[in-house]
Design a protein around this motif. Structure first.
Motif, mmCIF file in Angstrom:
data_model
loop_
_atom_site.group_PDB
_atom_site.id
_atom_site.type_symbol
_atom_site.label_atom_id
_atom_site.label_comp_id
_atom_site.label_asym_id
_atom_site.label_seq_id
_atom_site.Cartn_x
_atom_site.Cartn_y
_atom_site.Cartn_z
ATOM 1 N N VAL A 1 0.839 -1.207 0.000
ATOM 2 C CA VAL A 1 0.000 0.000 0.000
ATOM 3 C C VAL A 1 0.869 1.251 0.000
ATOM 4 N N VAL A 2 1.875 1.230 0.815
ATOM 5 C CA VAL A 2 2.756 2.404 0.908
ATOM 6 C C VAL A 2 4.195 1.980 0.661
ATOM 7 N N CYS A 3 4.868 2.793 -0.088
ATOM 8 C CA CYS A 3 6.291 2.562 -0.247
ATOM 9 C C CYS A 3 7.020 3.899 -0.097
ATOM 10 N N VAL A 4 7.859 3.953 0.878
ATOM 11 C CA VAL A 4 8.680 5.153 1.088
ATOM 12 C C VAL A 4 10.126 4.731 0.885
ATOM 13 N N GLU A 5 10.772 5.364 -0.043
ATOM 14 C CA GLU A 5 12.153 4.974 -0.321
ATOM 15 C C GLU A 5 13.074 6.184 -0.365
ATOM 16 N N GLY A 6 14.057 6.132 0.470
ATOM 17 C CA GLY A 6 15.094 7.164 0.460
ATOM 18 C C GLY A 6 14.558 8.550 0.715
ATOM 19 N N LEU A 7 13.496 8.655 1.489
ATOM 20 C CA LEU A 7 12.870 9.958 1.716
ATOM 21 C C LEU A 7 13.793 10.884 2.510
ATOM 22 N N SER A 8 14.082 12.019 1.925
ATOM 23 C CA SER A 8 14.876 13.035 2.610
ATOM 24 C C SER A 8 14.191 14.374 2.427
ATOM 25 N N LYS A 9 14.089 15.092 3.505
ATOM 26 C CA LYS A 9 13.351 16.359 3.458
ATOM 27 C C LYS A 9 14.068 17.428 4.277
ATOM 28 N N LYS A 10 14.231 18.595 3.649
ATOM 29 C CA LYS A 10 14.804 19.749 4.336
ATOM 30 C C LYS A 10 13.734 20.825 4.372
#
Lengths: 492, 562
Positions: free
Chosen positions: A252-261
């Motif tokens: 359902v969800v795939c989060v990959e390499g999430l980077s946030k500034k």
């Protein structure tokens, strides 16, 4: 010249007006104003239930012009100096290796069989799994982990093919394409299921001593001297294997390499976060204040842009195919922001309109949600008159009007009265069991331990762990999750 | 423990308020362009006021009663009337400030739970309100007294008293405001959930104010037409003004002090009024404030709507529009500035049309009604459309939630634009019909006026929405109400007025020129200019609005809430 022409021809001034109107209309049509006004609804029923994601994508134009950058493989998160590395890096590395190999849109392809059948999940969340299950049964595979742990790293040989397919194909298609390949992987699935059934049968009869024996076995195996060490050791062992989810489930969800500034000069609020969630799962996002839980959820919800990584919901990229992705999701924010100038009922109607819930099912849904949340006559009051808890309730109700495939909640239990909290917890379990996925952030460790199938641990924006908490609790009912969490928190 | 005023805490609270206000000027939050425009507008307003007030002063001082000109008496009347208006202005501002900072402020709820005495909080709040009033007072008093001093010869104590008034006037206004603030608050609370009644009342009040304003404009017209203003101040009118002046307390004492007459009576009277008002206000507010605060903490008004069932499905676009409508209609400040002003705009156009038309006819003896109508429609349209300058900001944190809805960004923005367009279209339509019905323009000219006005409004709305999106500042208030008129509003006013002056002014000027030296075939010039300019404005603003909107929508993380 035009003026002279008009004057010579004797064109009446209304012609000039008509010219203005026509040009104005052209302007509006060109810009899409009229297009927006007269566009027909694209879905007739609740998106999560009836319309397939592919349909939605076909109907809704992809408006976001931002090209999601094809980012290089995310860096390993944990700094080498941290003492926790030995304990937790293994799964993190696995995850990053996996993310190297597979994109967000691919069906998970681990051949690892499902060892924790749905039957084992307690239908009543109030009842924790107390019955001891022989550890040798459950850890049958993990015993081989020293050799098997790197297995995911070997898989990328197959993965690149999937990646190239899945980047463009929706989930359903990738499933069908993968099916023949997984024929071999499917075979061993039966055996572990049997074994797990056996284990559950055995567990009902199993004496408490058998657990103690198993623990000793593990102590021996790992050369541990103290019983105090067992929890962490078991956790390590299980983590090594169960960082990856079991079974052939729909992602359902795939989060990959999430980077946030939050700004160019600022540090990363979250860095290289990787996790996947599957149908029927409740996943908890855990971390201290400022760990990046809300940021991760806001990126997932499409509220905030992010610099690196990919997020997909039901196979739809949150950036490329945002409308279809969002249609499959309901969310409750941590500040319980609502439209306070609406009544509760107007808010529900608004949410139903936005998520295109058909008229015929609305009443029934409101009644069902009212049974759980019990706003009572206050539902016809202005939301501005609601207390904190009531706002929380109406937010939850609104987010469930379309019965989303993914329900995202940021600090959901805050402000709820005990009765509602109990009802919500029960509902969450039922909702997940019905084949949906729930992700929520919380500080309440007991609630998380009780509710969640898996827990993603975050610290200062970095992902520490992805624990199969349900599994750990099944293996070791005495596993002290709070202690485990605090132990990791203390390792600065 | 007895509740005493702790002046250290008062200082700390004032510092807190100062820092809160100063945060708007920090790097990243500071909108230089909007800030400069705002001050430019204020400066322009003051300059216009000084010019007109100067001319009015000269005219009024030369008015004869009984065949004699008594400049000192006229000046006394003029000052008494002017200071009454200034006091009224300050009192209205004071009532608003007291309600905002004492009764509606969120920090009061927090402070009530801290070891800060109620008296301390109260004094700190009053001081900050006083400082706010002081700024307005200085601007008003200086503008009036300097103008008077320019046109008349005044002794040294006039200037001394002027400086003194800058500080005393806010005290008087604050004391009076404090007395009126509580009934006003009670009325506001009563009307808070009676949205339709509130709308009707506020619209009628706005209409009344506009009517009074039209009378003032009539006087301005007479003033512009020279001697006719003197004719306006005939024996009957002057008798009425003289009688009225006697009752204008405490302004007459202020006039006495300025002119150095009846010093003892005026001084004592003023001190007495100040003492009584402040004492009563302090007692009343301090006692009632606790009650108001407790009511706030207990929750908002519990307005029980009739039991309802969930409505049938609507398109998301319409749902978004309805959401915006409810937000505006159910927020008193927005109802006034959006709907009431829009409803009253046709009246304002009509009042000004009667004045403008007669001035032009009298001055140059020709009919420029269409051009005046265009100018006025665009001008008042621009002022009416200022409400769209909070199209995004008023959404507050919910804008992020809207971002997470499965709706196209175009639907989000165009739903707002269309709602604004509907309001302004109604307003423009009534204006055009009214002017046609009253015989100033013919019907097809009314249709042209409507279309031209609509295009300019479209331009303004598009620009305002995008500008607000680019410079969004979400409210921290619980109900999301934007209570400060921001820089965005100033920018929208200036640009709207520029467009109105450019379009309306140019056609008016050309009409005058062509009337003096007629050119064959230029009869349609007005239509051509208005048509081209309005379409260009609409096209440019639309381009500004739509350019990279989707991209910016995705990357949006403004509003000051993150």
């Amino acid at each position: 010249m035009i003026l002279e022409l008009l004057a010579n021809v004797g064109a009446p001034l209304p012609a000039v007006i008509a010219l203005l109107v026509v040009m104005g209309a052209v302007l509006a049509v060109q810009g899409g104003l009229l297009g927006v006004l007269f566009k027909k609804p694209t879905r007739k029923s609740a998106p999560a239930r009836s319309a397939s994601p592919t349909d939605e994508t076909a109907d809704e134009p992809v408006d976001e012009t931002v090209e999601p950058a094809v980012e290089p493989a995310p860096e390993t998160v944990e700094p080498a100096s941290e003492p926790v590395d030995e304990t937790v890096d293994e799964p993190t590395d696995d995850a990053s290796e996996e993310s190297d190999a597979a994109s967000c849109h691919s069906e998970r392809s681990e051949a690892e069989p499902k060892t924790l059948p749905e039957d084992a999940t307690p239908s009543d969340p109030e009842e924790p799994v107390d019955e001891p299950i022989p550890i040798e049964e459950l850890l049958g595979e993990p015993e081989e982990t020293p050799e098997e742990t790197p297995a995911p790293a070997e898989e990328p040989e197959e993965e690149p093919v999937e990646e190239s397919v899945s980047e463009e194909e929706p989930v359903e298609e990738s499933v069908s394409e993968e099916a023949p390949e997984e024929g071999t992987a499917g075979e061993p699935e039966a055996a572990p299921e049997e074994s797990s059934e056996e284990s559950s049968e055995e567990s009902s009869d199993a004496p408490v001593e058998s657990t103690a024996e198993t623990v000793e076995e593990i102590l021996e195996e790992h050369g541990l001297e103290s019983v105090d060490e067992i929890t962490a050791e078991i956790a390590e062992e299980i983590m090594a294997v169960h960082t990856h989810h079991d079974g052939e489930e729909v992602e359902v969800v795939c989060v990959e390499g999430l980077s946030k500034k939050y700004s160019k000069k600022a540090d990363y609020a979250v860095r290289d976060v990787n996790f996947r969630c599957y149908e029927g799962e409740i996943v908890g996002l855990l971390g201290h204040n400022g760990a990046g839980k809300s940021t991760t959820l806001k990126c997932l919800e499409g509220m905030l842009p992010f610099e690196k990584g990919e997020i997909s919901i039901c196979g739809h990229d949150i950036r490329k195919d945002s409308i279809a992705a969002k249609a499959n999701m309901g969310f409750v924010t941590d500040n319980h922001a609502t439209f306070v100038k609406m009544t509760g009922m107007q808010y529900l109607a608004f949410m139903a309109d936005v998520y295109k819930v058909p008229t015929e099912v609305r009443k029934e849904r409101v009644e069902k949600l009212e049974e759980i949340f019990r706003l009572g006559p206050a539902i016809d009051n202005l939301i501005s008159s609601y207390s904190h808890g009531m706002r929380q309730k109406i937010c939850m109700m609104g987010s469930l009007m379309h019965m989303p495939k993914l329900w995202v909640l940021d600090e959901p239990m805050t402000g709820l009265d005990p009765r509602t909290m109990h009802a919500v917890q029960g509902f969450m379990r039922e909702y997940a069991n019905a084949g949906n996925c729930i992700i929520f952030s919380s500080h309440a460790l007991i609630t998380v331990a009780k509710m969640c199938d898996r827990v993603v641990l975050l610290r200062t924006g970095n992902q520490l762990d992805d624990l199969n908490i349900k599994r750990i609790m099944t293996v070791d009912p005495n596993f002290d999750f709070e202690e485990y969490f605090l132990q990791h928190e203390g390792q600065d | 423990m007895k509740d005493r005023i702790d002046f250290k805490q008062v200082g700390a609270l004032l510092r807190k308020q100062f820092e809160e206000r100063a945060s708007a000027y920090r790097k990243g939050n500071f909108d230089v362009f909007g800030f400069l425009l705002r001050w430019f507008l204020i400066a322009v307003f003051l300059a216009v006021f000084i010019v007109f007030f100067g001319r009015f002063t000269v005219t009024y001082l030369s008015v004869k009663t009984g065949g004699v000109t008594v400049e000192r008496t006229r000046l006394y009347e003029l000052l008494a009337m002017t200071y009454t208006v200034i006091l009224l202005f300050l009192v209205i501002g004071g009532i608003s400030q007291i309600n905002r900072r004492l009764f509606d402020a969120d920090d009061i709820k927090l402070l009530m739970g801290m070891p800060v005495g109620a008296k301390t909080v109260f004094v700190a709040k009053l001081v900050s309100i006083y400082l706010g009033q002081l700024v307005i007072s200085v601007a008003c008093v200086l503008a009036v007294n300097v103008t008077v001093a320019i046109h008349t010869t005044q002794p040294w104590y006039f200037y001394l008293v002027t400086a003194l008034f800058c500080f005393i006037l806010p005290l008087i206004s604050l004391a009076i405001s404090a007395l009126v603030a509580m009934p006003y608050h009670a009325l506001k609370q009563f009307l808070k959930d009676k949205f339709v009644l509130y709308f009707i009342l506020i619209t009628l009040a706005t209409g009344l104010l506009f009517y009074l304003y039209s009378i003032v404009l009539g006087a301005v017209r007479d003033m512009l037409l020279g001697d006719s203003l003197k004719f306006f101040f005939n024996e009957q009118v002057m008798n009425f003004l003289q009688t009225l002046t006697k009752f204008l307390y405490p302004a007459v004492w202020l006039a006495d002090l300025l002119l150095g007459q009846n010093l003892l009576v005026a001084g004592l009277g003023l001190a007495g009024v100040l003492a009584v008002c402040l004492t009563v206000a302090l007692l009343v507010i301090r006692r009632l404030m606790v009650w108001v605060m407790q009511a706030r903490i207990a929750g908002d008004v519990h307005f029980i709507h009739k039991k309802s069932e969930i409505k049938a499905a609507k398109r998301p676009f319409l749902a978004l529009m309805r959401k915006d409508f409810l937000h505006v209609f159910r927020t008193p400040a927005y109802t006034f500035s959006y709907f009431s002003v829009a409803v009253m705009m046709p009246l304002m156009v009509y009042f000004c049309m009667t004045i403008g038309s007669s001035i032009v006819v009298k001055l140059i003896g020709m009919n420029c009604d269409l051009e005046i109508a265009i100018f006025l429609t665009l001008l008042f349209g621009a002022l009416t459309n200022v409400f769209c300058s909070t199209n995004i900001s008023r959404e507050g944190e919910m804008f992020y939630s809207v971002k997470a809805f499965p709706v196209d960004y175009k639907q989000v923005f165009f739903s707002k634009v269309l709602l604004c367009m509907l309001v302004t279209a109604l307003s423009q339509l009534i204006s055009a019909v009214l002017l046609a019905a009253m015989g100033y323009i013919i019907w097809w000219q009314a249709a042209f006026l409507f279309v031209g006005g609509l295009l300019c409004s479209f331009a303004q709305i598009c620009f305002a929405t995008r500008y607000d999106f680019n410079h969004a500042k979400f409210s921290t208030e619980e109900d999301g109400e934007i209570k400060e008129s921001g820089n965005t509003a100033s920018t929208i006013i200036v640009l709207g007025m520029l467009l109105a002056f450019l379009t309306g002014g140019s056609v008016l000027l050309l009409r005058l020129l062509t009337a003096l030296r007629p050119v064959v075939g230029l009869g349609y010039l007005t239509y051509l200019i208005v048509g081209i300019l309005s379409m260009m404005a609409a096209a440019l603003a639309y381009y500004y609005f739509i350019r990279k909107l989707g991209e910016r929508y995705y990357t949006f993380s403004g509003g000051g809430q993150l």
